[in-house]
Design a protein around this motif. Structure first.
Motif, PDB file in Angstrom:
ATOM      1  N   THR A 154     -46.541  -1.264  -0.830  1.00  0.00           N
ATOM      2  CA  THR A 154     -47.007   0.125  -0.896  1.00  0.00           C
ATOM      3  C   THR A 154     -46.962   0.767   0.482  1.00  0.00           C
ATOM      4  OG1 THR A 154     -48.430  -0.319  -2.811  1.00  0.00           O
ATOM      5  CG2 THR A 154     -48.943   1.620  -1.489  1.00  0.00           C
ATOM      6  N   ASN A 155     -47.395   0.034   1.504  1.00  0.00           N
ATOM      7  CA  ASN A 155     -47.330   0.555   2.880  1.00  0.00           C
ATOM      8  C   ASN A 155     -45.889   0.856   3.286  1.00  0.00           C
ATOM      9  OD1 ASN A 155     -50.064   0.397   3.185  1.00  0.00           O
ATOM     10  ND2 ASN A 155     -50.060  -1.412   4.475  1.00  0.00           N
ATOM     11  N   ALA A 156     -44.972  -0.050   2.922  1.00  0.00           N
ATOM     12  CA  ALA A 156     -43.563   0.155   3.265  1.00  0.00           C
ATOM     13  C   ALA A 156     -43.016   1.390   2.566  1.00  0.00           C
ATOM     14  CB  ALA A 156     -42.749  -1.085   2.880  1.00  0.00           C
ATOM     15  N   ARG A 157     -43.369   1.567   1.316  1.00  0.00           N
ATOM     16  CA  ARG A 157     -42.919   2.761   0.576  1.00  0.00           C
ATOM     17  C   ARG A 157     -43.460   4.029   1.220  1.00  0.00           C
ATOM     18  NH1 ARG A 157     -45.810   6.649  -1.678  1.00  0.00           N
ATOM     19  NH2 ARG A 157     -47.116   5.255  -2.877  1.00  0.00           N
ATOM     20  N   GLN A 158     -44.721   3.996   1.659  1.00  0.00           N
ATOM     21  CA  GLN A 158     -45.313   5.175   2.292  1.00  0.00           C
ATOM     22  C   GLN A 158     -44.678   5.475   3.648  1.00  0.00           C
ATOM     23  OE1 GLN A 158     -49.392   3.811   2.126  1.00  0.00           O
ATOM     24  NE2 GLN A 158     -49.877   5.224   0.470  1.00  0.00           N
ATOM     25  N   ALA A 159     -44.104   4.457   4.290  1.00  0.00           N
ATOM     26  CA  ALA A 159     -43.445   4.660   5.583  1.00  0.00           C
ATOM     27  C   ALA A 159     -42.046   5.243   5.427  1.00  0.00           C
ATOM     28  CB  ALA A 159     -43.368   3.337   6.341  1.00  0.00           C
ATOM     29  N   LEU A 160     -41.629   5.432   4.170  1.00  0.00           N
ATOM     30  CA  LEU A 160     -40.304   5.993   3.869  1.00  0.00           C
ATOM     31  C   LEU A 160     -40.477   7.297   3.092  1.00  0.00           C
ATOM     32  CD1 LEU A 160     -38.642   2.639   2.770  1.00  0.00           C
ATOM     33  CD2 LEU A 160     -37.997   3.954   4.798  1.00  0.00           C
ATOM     34  N   PRO A 161     -41.001   8.342   3.723  1.00  0.00           N
ATOM     35  CA  PRO A 161     -41.295   9.585   3.005  1.00  0.00           C
ATOM     36  C   PRO A 161     -40.065  10.262   2.401  1.00  0.00           C
ATOM     37  CG  PRO A 161     -41.428   9.924   5.376  1.00  0.00           C
ATOM     38  CD  PRO A 161     -41.310   8.445   5.156  1.00  0.00           C
ATOM     39  N   HIS A 162     -38.895   9.965   2.929  1.00  0.00           N
ATOM     40  CA  HIS A 162     -37.659  10.563   2.408  1.00  0.00           C
ATOM     41  C   HIS A 162     -36.785   9.519   1.711  1.00  0.00           C
ATOM     42  CE1 HIS A 162     -38.869  14.047   4.689  1.00  0.00           C
ATOM     43  NE2 HIS A 162     -38.860  13.342   5.801  1.00  0.00           N
ATOM     44  N   GLY A 163     -37.382   8.396   1.361  1.00  0.00           N
ATOM     45  CA  GLY A 163     -36.630   7.335   0.709  1.00  0.00           C
ATOM     46  C   GLY A 163     -35.906   6.462   1.725  1.00  0.00           C
ATOM     47  N   GLY A 164     -35.186   5.473   1.215  1.00  0.00           N
ATOM     48  CA  GLY A 164     -34.458   4.572   2.099  1.00  0.00           C
ATOM     49  C   GLY A 164     -34.524   3.137   1.597  1.00  0.00           C
ATOM     50  N   ASP A 165     -34.076   2.218   2.424  1.00  0.00           N
ATOM     51  CA  ASP A 165     -34.022   0.807   2.044  1.00  0.00           C
ATOM     52  C   ASP A 165     -35.278   0.052   2.452  1.00  0.00           C
ATOM     53  OD1 ASP A 165     -31.557   1.225   0.985  1.00  0.00           O
ATOM     54  OD2 ASP A 165     -30.438   0.176   2.553  1.00  0.00           O
ATOM     55  N   LEU A 166     -35.663  -0.870   1.591  1.00  0.00           N
ATOM     56  CA  LEU A 166     -36.773  -1.784   1.854  1.00  0.00           C
ATOM     57  C   LEU A 166     -36.248  -3.179   1.557  1.00  0.00           C
ATOM     58  CD1 LEU A 166     -40.398  -1.297   0.454  1.00  0.00           C
ATOM     59  CD2 LEU A 166     -39.334  -3.517   0.678  1.00  0.00           C
ATOM     60  N   ILE A 167     -36.300  -4.062   2.524  1.00  0.00           N
ATOM     61  CA  ILE A 167     -35.719  -5.394   2.376  1.00  0.00           C
ATOM     62  C   ILE A 167     -36.821  -6.453   2.301  1.00  0.00           C
ATOM     63  CG2 ILE A 167     -34.202  -7.131   3.411  1.00  0.00           C
ATOM     64  CD1 ILE A 167     -32.713  -4.876   4.811  1.00  0.00           C
ATOM     65  N   ILE A 168     -36.724  -7.312   1.287  1.00  0.00           N
ATOM     66  CA  ILE A 168     -37.679  -8.410   1.111  1.00  0.00           C
ATOM     67  C   ILE A 168     -36.913  -9.720   1.195  1.00  0.00           C
ATOM     68  CG2 ILE A 168     -39.431  -9.430  -0.363  1.00  0.00           C
ATOM     69  CD1 ILE A 168     -39.658  -6.725  -1.753  1.00  0.00           C
ATOM     70  N   LYS A 169     -37.325 -10.585   2.087  1.00  0.00           N
ATOM     71  CA  LYS A 169     -36.674 -11.877   2.258  1.00  0.00           C
ATOM     72  C   LYS A 169     -37.682 -13.007   2.053  1.00  0.00           C
ATOM     73  CE  LYS A 169     -33.060 -10.482   5.548  1.00  0.00           C
ATOM     74  NZ  LYS A 169     -32.436 -10.773   6.863  1.00  0.00           N
ATOM     75  N   ILE A 170     -37.207 -14.088   1.454  1.00  0.00           N
ATOM     76  CA  ILE A 170     -37.999 -15.315   1.340  1.00  0.00           C
ATOM     77  C   ILE A 170     -37.102 -16.473   1.739  1.00  0.00           C
ATOM     78  CG2 ILE A 170     -39.279 -16.870  -0.178  1.00  0.00           C
ATOM     79  CD1 ILE A 170     -39.983 -14.524  -1.933  1.00  0.00           C
ATOM     80  N   LYS A 171     -37.545 -17.263   2.699  1.00  0.00           N
ATOM     81  CA  LYS A 171     -36.735 -18.377   3.155  1.00  0.00           C
ATOM     82  C   LYS A 171     -37.633 -19.484   3.691  1.00  0.00           C
ATOM     83  CE  LYS A 171     -36.167 -16.848   7.946  1.00  0.00           C
ATOM     84  NZ  LYS A 171     -35.216 -16.590   9.049  1.00  0.00           N
ATOM     85  N   LYS A 172     -37.069 -20.685   3.777  1.00  0.00           N
ATOM     86  CA  LYS A 172     -37.756 -21.806   4.406  1.00  0.00           C
ATOM     87  C   LYS A 172     -37.464 -21.763   5.894  1.00  0.00           C
ATOM     88  CE  LYS A 172     -37.980 -26.839   4.631  1.00  0.00           C
ATOM     89  NZ  LYS A 172     -37.401 -28.123   4.167  1.00  0.00           N
ATOM     90  N   GLU A 173     -38.521 -21.894   6.705  1.00  0.00           N
ATOM     91  CA  GLU A 173     -38.368 -21.934   8.152  1.00  0.00           C
ATOM     92  C   GLU A 173     -38.655 -23.365   8.615  1.00  0.00           C
ATOM     93  OE1 GLU A 173     -37.371 -21.654  11.513  1.00  0.00           O
ATOM     94  OE2 GLU A 173     -37.372 -19.603  10.677  1.00  0.00           O
ATOM     95  N   ASN A 174     -37.588 -24.092   8.929  1.00  0.00           N
ATOM     96  CA  ASN A 174     -37.731 -25.513   9.287  1.00  0.00           C
ATOM     97  C   ASN A 174     -38.533 -25.710  10.570  1.00  0.00           C
ATOM     98  OD1 ASN A 174     -36.210 -26.623   7.106  1.00  0.00           O
ATOM     99  ND2 ASN A 174     -34.322 -25.973   8.113  1.00  0.00           N
ATOM    100  N   ARG A 175     -38.381 -24.786  11.490  1.00  0.00           N
ATOM    101  CA  ARG A 175     -39.038 -24.950  12.795  1.00  0.00           C
ATOM    102  C   ARG A 175     -40.556 -24.993  12.661  1.00  0.00           C
ATOM    103  NH1 ARG A 175     -41.023 -21.425  16.404  1.00  0.00           N
ATOM    104  NH2 ARG A 175     -40.278 -19.659  15.152  1.00  0.00           N
ATOM    105  N   THR A 176     -41.087 -24.173  11.764  1.00  0.00           N
ATOM    106  CA  THR A 176     -42.537 -24.102  11.584  1.00  0.00           C
ATOM    107  C   THR A 176     -43.006 -24.786  10.298  1.00  0.00           C
ATOM    108  OG1 THR A 176     -42.255 -21.918  10.553  1.00  0.00           O
ATOM    109  CG2 THR A 176     -42.768 -21.968  12.913  1.00  0.00           C
ATOM    110  N   ASN A 177     -42.035 -25.322   9.524  1.00  0.00           N
ATOM    111  CA  ASN A 177     -42.338 -25.940   8.234  1.00  0.00           C
ATOM    112  C   ASN A 177     -43.155 -24.985   7.348  1.00  0.00           C
ATOM    113  OD1 ASN A 177     -42.045 -28.142   6.430  1.00  0.00           O
ATOM    114  ND2 ASN A 177     -44.160 -28.760   6.817  1.00  0.00           N
ATOM    115  N   THR A 178     -42.635 -23.775   7.226  1.00  0.00           N
ATOM    116  CA  THR A 178     -43.300 -22.747   6.415  1.00  0.00           C
ATOM    117  C   THR A 178     -42.282 -22.078   5.501  1.00  0.00           C
ATOM    118  OG1 THR A 178     -42.927 -21.076   8.146  1.00  0.00           O
ATOM    119  CG2 THR A 178     -45.053 -22.228   8.156  1.00  0.00           C
ATOM    120  N   VAL A 179     -42.818 -21.449   4.457  1.00  0.00           N
ATOM    121  CA  VAL A 179     -42.020 -20.503   3.682  1.00  0.00           C
ATOM    122  C   VAL A 179     -42.375 -19.120   4.208  1.00  0.00           C
ATOM    123  CG1 VAL A 179     -41.612 -19.466   1.420  1.00  0.00           C
ATOM    124  CG2 VAL A 179     -41.878 -21.944   1.622  1.00  0.00           C
ATOM    125  N   ASP A 180     -41.368 -18.405   4.664  1.00  0.00           N
ATOM    126  CA  ASP A 180     -41.582 -17.092   5.278  1.00  0.00           C
ATOM    127  C   ASP A 180     -41.180 -15.986   4.310  1.00  0.00           C
ATOM    128  OD1 ASP A 180     -42.177 -18.664   7.401  1.00  0.00           O
ATOM    129  OD2 ASP A 180     -40.765 -17.726   8.803  1.00  0.00           O
TER     130      ASP A 180
END
Length: 261
Positions: A154-180
């Motif tokens: 919702t915050n990202a949508r509000q930061a785009l008052p004239h529309g635009g792209d919003l990118i969502i990524k999910i990946k494994k980060e081996n360095r920190t052993n986390t899902v980001d």
């Protein structure tokens, strides 16, 4: 009662009061998020219902078989979408167990996106997803993580008052052993002097709720930070005025998942 005992009693009382206030803040933030979710889904269901009613009336009035078939197809499409939204909401309800469970972060994100699809389309925001294959599961309270997601989206949508792209990524980060999980917009951005305060309770970059009735309480990001840290994770933010903002949630991969990936 000696001075030491008196000081200890006062400290205990302050701790209890602090815990009580934190719980009140948590409940307030949760109720705001729930209210925004109800508002979003109510509008969506109303639109779907009007589509079904209008095309049903059209089909009944029009004797042309082709037009009637087209009307039935529109009704079927609207009904299928309503069923998907219902399944998503029921999934969130099932995830309301206070006990964290091994969960698929991609599925949780897809369900959250489904609930915001109409809103994103309305404000001309194109959501681009980049989900790595075979991402390890994480131990989370599903509804709480979706609460964080809905807030960030919702915050990202509000930061785009004239529309635009919003990118969502999910990946494994081996360095920190986390899902980001990252949410990236290319909108207005946040000034550096403001950025250091955005997770403070009651601090808001907005004057108040926008035309959709969302945002402006100063509780959303504070709640997000609390939830992520309670899951032993971290939430990071980078932003440049005029270029946009990137939020990244880092959730630890449990040992049993690390050994299988």
């Amino acid at each position: 009662m000696d001075s030491h005992e008196s000081s200890q009693n006062e400290l205990d009382a302050l701790r209890k009061e602090n815990a009580f206030l934190k719980e009140q803040l948590r409940q307030a933030a949760t109720m705001i998020s729930l209210g925004e979710l109800v508002s979003t889904t109510t509008h969506e269901f109303n639109n779907l219902l009007m589509t079904i009613i209008n095309y049903a009336g059209m089909g009944l009035r029009n004797p042309d078989p082709q037009r009637r078939d087209n009307a039935f197809e529109k009704i079927l499409s609207a009904g299928n979408r309503a069923a998907k939204i219902t399944a998503s909401i029921l999934g969130m309800a099932r995830n309301r167990s206070p006990k964290p469970e091994l969960s698929d972060l991609v599925r949780l994100t897809e369900d959250a996106l489904l609930l915001l699809e109409r809103e994103m389309n309305k404000y001309r925001v194109r959501v681009v997803v980049d989900f790595e294959k075979d991402v390890p599961k994480v131990v989370v309270n599903g509804s709480q993580i979706q609460e964080v997601l809905l807030n960030l989206l919702t915050n990202a949508r509000q930061a785009l008052p004239h529309g635009g792209d919003l990118i969502i990524k999910i990946k494994k980060e081996n360095r920190t052993n986390t899902v980001d999980l990252s949410v990236r917009d290319f909108g207005t951005g946040i000034p550096q002097e403001t950025l250091q305060h955005i997770f403070d309770p009651f601090f808001s970059t907005k004057d108040g709720p926008d035309q959709s009735g969302k945002g402006g309480t100063g509780l959303g990001l504070a709640r997000c930070k609390t939830i992520v840290e309670e899951h032993h994770g971290r939430i990071l933010v980078n932003s440049t005025v005029g270029k946009g903002t990137l939020f990244t949630i880092k959730l630890p991969i449990p040992r049993e998942e690390s050994q299988t990936t």
